[in-house]
Design a protein around this motif. Structure first.
Motif, PDB file in Angstrom:
ATOM      1  N   TYR A 180       8.441  -1.661 -14.459  1.00  0.00           N
ATOM      2  CA  TYR A 180       9.474  -2.669 -14.245  1.00  0.00           C
ATOM      3  C   TYR A 180       8.835  -4.046 -14.086  1.00  0.00           C
ATOM      4  O   TYR A 180       7.846  -4.192 -13.370  1.00  0.00           O
ATOM      5  CB  TYR A 180      10.277  -2.387 -12.973  1.00  0.00           C
ATOM      6  CG  TYR A 180      11.078  -1.113 -12.998  1.00  0.00           C
ATOM      7  CD1 TYR A 180      10.571   0.072 -12.474  1.00  0.00           C
ATOM      8  CD2 TYR A 180      12.371  -1.084 -13.535  1.00  0.00           C
ATOM      9  CE1 TYR A 180      11.306   1.248 -12.493  1.00  0.00           C
ATOM     10  CE2 TYR A 180      13.120   0.085 -13.548  1.00  0.00           C
ATOM     11  CZ  TYR A 180      12.573   1.246 -13.034  1.00  0.00           C
ATOM     12  OH  TYR A 180      13.324   2.399 -13.054  1.00  0.00           O
ATOM     13  N   TYR A 225       5.678  -3.571 -11.739  1.00  0.00           N
ATOM     14  CA  TYR A 225       5.572  -2.405 -10.892  1.00  0.00           C
ATOM     15  C   TYR A 225       5.509  -1.148 -11.762  1.00  0.00           C
ATOM     16  O   TYR A 225       6.110  -1.103 -12.840  1.00  0.00           O
ATOM     17  CB  TYR A 225       6.779  -2.277  -9.952  1.00  0.00           C
ATOM     18  CG  TYR A 225       6.900  -3.407  -8.958  1.00  0.00           C
ATOM     19  CD1 TYR A 225       7.484  -4.606  -9.327  1.00  0.00           C
ATOM     20  CD2 TYR A 225       6.408  -3.286  -7.659  1.00  0.00           C
ATOM     21  CE1 TYR A 225       7.587  -5.656  -8.437  1.00  0.00           C
ATOM     22  CE2 TYR A 225       6.511  -4.330  -6.759  1.00  0.00           C
ATOM     23  CZ  TYR A 225       7.097  -5.516  -7.154  1.00  0.00           C
ATOM     24  OH  TYR A 225       7.195  -6.561  -6.267  1.00  0.00           O
ATOM     25  N   LEU A 237       3.167  -1.874  -6.738  1.00  0.00           N
ATOM     26  CA  LEU A 237       2.885  -3.195  -7.282  1.00  0.00           C
ATOM     27  C   LEU A 237       1.612  -3.151  -8.117  1.00  0.00           C
ATOM     28  O   LEU A 237       0.571  -2.701  -7.648  1.00  0.00           O
ATOM     29  CB  LEU A 237       2.740  -4.218  -6.148  1.00  0.00           C
ATOM     30  CG  LEU A 237       2.362  -5.644  -6.558  1.00  0.00           C
ATOM     31  CD1 LEU A 237       3.479  -6.293  -7.363  1.00  0.00           C
ATOM     32  CD2 LEU A 237       2.022  -6.477  -5.324  1.00  0.00           C
ATOM     33  N   GLN A 293       6.300   3.037 -11.612  1.00  0.00           N
ATOM     34  CA  GLN A 293       6.954   4.097 -10.854  1.00  0.00           C
ATOM     35  C   GLN A 293       6.743   5.422 -11.559  1.00  0.00           C
ATOM     36  O   GLN A 293       7.281   5.663 -12.648  1.00  0.00           O
ATOM     37  CB  GLN A 293       8.452   3.835 -10.670  1.00  0.00           C
ATOM     38  CG  GLN A 293       9.107   4.853  -9.734  1.00  0.00           C
ATOM     39  CD  GLN A 293      10.565   4.559  -9.454  1.00  0.00           C
ATOM     40  OE1 GLN A 293      11.286   4.039 -10.290  1.00  0.00           O
ATOM     41  NE2 GLN A 293      11.013   4.912  -8.240  1.00  0.00           N
ATOM     42  N   GLN A 343       8.243   9.285  -7.313  1.00  0.00           N
ATOM     43  CA  GLN A 343       7.484   8.447  -6.385  1.00  0.00           C
ATOM     44  C   GLN A 343       8.135   7.080  -6.221  1.00  0.00           C
ATOM     45  O   GLN A 343       8.971   6.668  -7.024  1.00  0.00           O
ATOM     46  CB  GLN A 343       6.044   8.269  -6.863  1.00  0.00           C
ATOM     47  CG  GLN A 343       5.242   9.557  -6.888  1.00  0.00           C
ATOM     48  CD  GLN A 343       3.782   9.307  -7.206  1.00  0.00           C
ATOM     49  OE1 GLN A 343       3.282   8.168  -7.138  1.00  0.00           O
ATOM     50  NE2 GLN A 343       3.052  10.369  -7.536  1.00  0.00           N
ATOM     51  N   ALA A 344       7.694   6.375  -5.188  1.00  0.00           N
ATOM     52  CA  ALA A 344       8.128   4.998  -4.974  1.00  0.00           C
ATOM     53  C   ALA A 344       7.406   4.078  -5.961  1.00  0.00           C
ATOM     54  O   ALA A 344       6.338   4.426  -6.482  1.00  0.00           O
ATOM     55  CB  ALA A 344       7.814   4.575  -3.546  1.00  0.00           C
ATOM     56  N   PRO A 345       7.973   2.933  -6.242  1.00  0.00           N
ATOM     57  CA  PRO A 345       7.279   1.962  -7.092  1.00  0.00           C
ATOM     58  C   PRO A 345       5.975   1.492  -6.439  1.00  0.00           C
ATOM     59  O   PRO A 345       5.804   1.572  -5.224  1.00  0.00           O
ATOM     60  CB  PRO A 345       8.289   0.803  -7.204  1.00  0.00           C
ATOM     61  CG  PRO A 345       9.610   1.420  -6.910  1.00  0.00           C
ATOM     62  CD  PRO A 345       9.323   2.483  -5.872  1.00  0.00           C
TER      63      PRO A 345
END
Lengths: 121, 108
Positions: free
Chosen positions: B88, B37, B47, B39, B43-45
């Motif tokens: 991540y 992922y 995919l 990020q 912001q949001a992660p």
């Protein structure tokens, strides 16, 4: 377009409770499992809980088992997280995440923007 | 449950360079159960990669994943300005799903 909008975060005292919601749109809600993932300030990602698309199967991280309860309303296309007995370690941004399959697969292909939960006196 | 360790913690590179990020599992994991992922700040992660090497929808082909067993790699072939972010890795074979601690990719 997939849209996930979390709400319900805020400041709560230690030992208190809070219920988070995640309104979903842009996809067939019942066809996808859903999860909550949290991120403490300045820290990494931690999966918290998941729920199947149409089954009552639920899953929890050991750190929240017995205190947090995930549920969903497939008529309202909404995911919930009931949080009880909160401690400072629960302070985090809570993200709602759509899983890629109807069963809990752990592949999070869409995320909301998150809602901040702060546990403090 | 597998513990994922990412290295380096911070990687300083320039736009146009190649980035190689590592994720090591404490026990052998199925390559079909490893994701990456991205990020960006605030912001949001998002995919990027699932199944160790499959790109998610809309992900540019400069992103690629590889590996098996305990060692996995995310490669960004030519860095664009928007690629500077935290990355991540995640194991999702069975719950509880676990994430690595992240690699911060910063502009040199």
């Amino acid at each position: 377009e997939v849209r996930l909008v979390e709400s319900g975060g805020g400041l709560v005292q230690p030992g208190g409770s809070l219920r988070l919601s995640c309104a979903a749109s842009g996809f067939t809600f019942t066809s996808h499992a859903m999860s909550w993932v949290r991120q403490a300030p300045g820290k990494g990602l931690e999966w918290v809980s998941g729920i199947g698309g149409t089954t009552s199967n639920t899953y929890y991280a050991n750190s929240v088992k017995g205190r947090l309860t995930v549920s969903r309303d497939n008529y309202k296309n909404t995911l919930y997280l009931q949080m009880n007995s909160l401690t400072g370690e629960d302070t985090a941004i809570y993200y709602c995440a759509k899983e890629s399959r109807g069963y809990n697969s752990g592949i999070f292909d869409s995320w909301g923007e998150g809602t901040l939960v702060t546990v403090s006196s | 449950e597998a513990v994922l360790t990412q290295s380096p913690g911070t990687l300083s590179l320039s736009p146009g360079e190649r980035a190689t990020l590592s994720c090591r599992a404490s026990q052998s994991v199925s390559s079909s159960s490893l994701a990456w992922y991205q990020q960006r700040p605030g912001q949001a992660p998002r995919l990027l990669i699932y199944g160790a090497s499959s790109r998610a929808t809309g992900i540019p082909d400069r992103f690629s994943g590889s590996g098996s067993g305990t060692d996995f790699t995310l490669t960004i072939s030519r860095l664009e300005p928007e690629d500077f972010a935290v990355y991540y890795c995640q194991h999702y074979g069975n719950s509880p799903y676990t994430f690595g601690q992240g690699t911060k990719l910063e502009i040199k």
